[in-house]
Write a protein that holds these residues in place. Structure first.
Motif, PDB file in Angstrom:
ATOM      1  N   UNK A  93      48.849  -6.442 -47.618  1.00  0.00           N
ATOM      2  CA  UNK A  93      49.445  -7.829 -46.781  1.00  0.00           C
ATOM      3  C   UNK A  93      49.174  -7.219 -45.720  1.00  0.00           C
ATOM      4  N   UNK A  94      49.534  -6.327 -45.440  1.00  0.00           N
ATOM      5  CA  UNK A  94      49.272  -5.690 -43.666  1.00  0.00           C
ATOM      6  C   UNK A  94      47.808  -6.123 -43.047  1.00  0.00           C
ATOM      7  N   UNK A  95      47.087  -5.680 -44.569  1.00  0.00           N
ATOM      8  CA  UNK A  95      45.513  -5.940 -43.817  1.00  0.00           C
ATOM      9  C   UNK A  95      45.257  -7.057 -43.743  1.00  0.00           C
ATOM     10  N   UNK A  96      45.357  -8.063 -44.441  1.00  0.00           N
ATOM     11  CA  UNK A  96      45.348  -9.237 -44.444  1.00  0.00           C
ATOM     12  C   UNK A  96      45.876 -10.256 -42.976  1.00  0.00           C
ATOM     13  N   UNK A  97      47.340  -9.430 -42.845  1.00  0.00           N
ATOM     14  CA  UNK A  97      47.755 -10.100 -41.223  1.00  0.00           C
ATOM     15  C   UNK A  97      46.933  -8.980 -40.955  1.00  0.00           C
ATOM     16  N   UNK A 136      44.791 -11.522 -37.501  1.00  0.00           N
ATOM     17  CA  UNK A 136      45.141 -11.643 -36.581  1.00  0.00           C
ATOM     18  C   UNK A 136      43.447 -11.493 -35.322  1.00  0.00           C
ATOM     19  N   UNK A 137      42.501 -10.145 -35.932  1.00  0.00           N
ATOM     20  CA  UNK A 137      41.485 -10.334 -35.474  1.00  0.00           C
ATOM     21  C   UNK A 137      40.938 -11.704 -35.331  1.00  0.00           C
ATOM     22  N   UNK A 138      41.010 -11.815 -36.260  1.00  0.00           N
ATOM     23  CA  UNK A 138      39.592 -13.709 -36.147  1.00  0.00           C
ATOM     24  C   UNK A 138      40.463 -14.591 -35.550  1.00  0.00           C
ATOM     25  N   UNK A 139      41.710 -14.666 -34.793  1.00  0.00           N
ATOM     26  CA  UNK A 139      42.844 -15.056 -34.302  1.00  0.00           C
ATOM     27  C   UNK A 139      42.058 -14.986 -32.541  1.00  0.00           C
ATOM     28  N   UNK A 140      42.191 -13.876 -32.413  1.00  0.00           N
ATOM     29  CA  UNK A 140      41.557 -12.981 -31.212  1.00  0.00           C
ATOM     30  C   UNK A 140      40.960 -13.361 -30.245  1.00  0.00           C
ATOM     31  N   UNK A 141      39.600 -13.375 -31.730  1.00  0.00           N
ATOM     32  CA  UNK A 141      37.835 -14.192 -31.131  1.00  0.00           C
ATOM     33  C   UNK A 141      38.080 -15.725 -31.420  1.00  0.00           C
ATOM     34  N   UNK A 142      38.655 -16.295 -31.972  1.00  0.00           N
ATOM     35  CA  UNK A 142      38.146 -17.697 -31.489  1.00  0.00           C
ATOM     36  C   UNK A 142      38.106 -18.169 -30.757  1.00  0.00           C
ATOM     37  N   UNK A 143      37.363 -18.605 -29.933  1.00  0.00           N
ATOM     38  CA  UNK A 143      36.949 -19.833 -28.707  1.00  0.00           C
ATOM     39  C   UNK A 143      37.941 -20.352 -27.867  1.00  0.00           C
ATOM     40  N   UNK A 144      39.154 -20.982 -28.845  1.00  0.00           N
ATOM     41  CA  UNK A 144      39.888 -21.509 -27.575  1.00  0.00           C
ATOM     42  C   UNK A 144      41.136 -20.373 -27.792  1.00  0.00           C
ATOM     43  N   UNK A 196      50.439 -19.175 -38.600  1.00  0.00           N
ATOM     44  CA  UNK A 196      49.818 -19.192 -39.715  1.00  0.00           C
ATOM     45  C   UNK A 196      49.939 -18.932 -41.139  1.00  0.00           C
ATOM     46  N   UNK A 197      50.910 -17.215 -40.833  1.00  0.00           N
ATOM     47  CA  UNK A 197      50.895 -16.860 -41.858  1.00  0.00           C
ATOM     48  C   UNK A 197      52.767 -17.717 -42.568  1.00  0.00           C
ATOM     49  N   UNK A 198      53.213 -18.089 -41.345  1.00  0.00           N
ATOM     50  CA  UNK A 198      54.183 -18.793 -41.826  1.00  0.00           C
ATOM     51  C   UNK A 198      54.342 -19.844 -42.278  1.00  0.00           C
ATOM     52  N   UNK A 199      53.125 -20.841 -42.342  1.00  0.00           N
ATOM     53  CA  UNK A 199      52.344 -21.826 -42.663  1.00  0.00           C
ATOM     54  C   UNK A 199      51.889 -21.832 -44.311  1.00  0.00           C
TER      55      UNK A 199
END
Length: 91
Positions: free
Chosen positions: A2-6, A10-18, A79-82
């Motif tokens: 679960x830590x790896x997926x988190x 996080x890394x995916x969110x950090x490189x998002x355009x927004x 995202x993890x909460x939802x």
């Protein structure tokens, strides 16, 4: 596991355009203020050498990385909460 997926989320969110655009905007506003405060003597003296410009680049990185971290962290936690199992409602 679960830590790896988190971490991946996080890394995916950090490189998002927004996230990148928000962090760039924050850095473009904060960097001149920090440079004026921290490098005022060099600016007043006109001492614009390689060391000064190196400090400018490093000064830009600080608010950019802080903003990126906070945006990516908030989005990944949300995202993890939802996506997690529904918690019972409290009354």
């Amino acid at each position: 596991m679960q830590q790896t997926s988190a971490l991946r989320l996080f890394l995916r969110c950090s490189v998002k355009r927004s996230t990148v655009l928000r962090a760039t905007g924050v850095a473009l506003v904060i960097t001149p203020i920090l440079i004026a405060v921290n490098q005022w003597e060099r600016i007043a003296a006109g001492a614009f050498d390689a060391r000064f410009f190196g400090k400018v680049v490093m000064t830009f990185c600080v608010p950019y990385l802080v903003s990126t971290y906070s945006s990516a962290r908030a989005e990944s936690v949300q995202t993890l909460k939802n996506s997690g199992p529904s918690a019972p409602e409290r009354k």
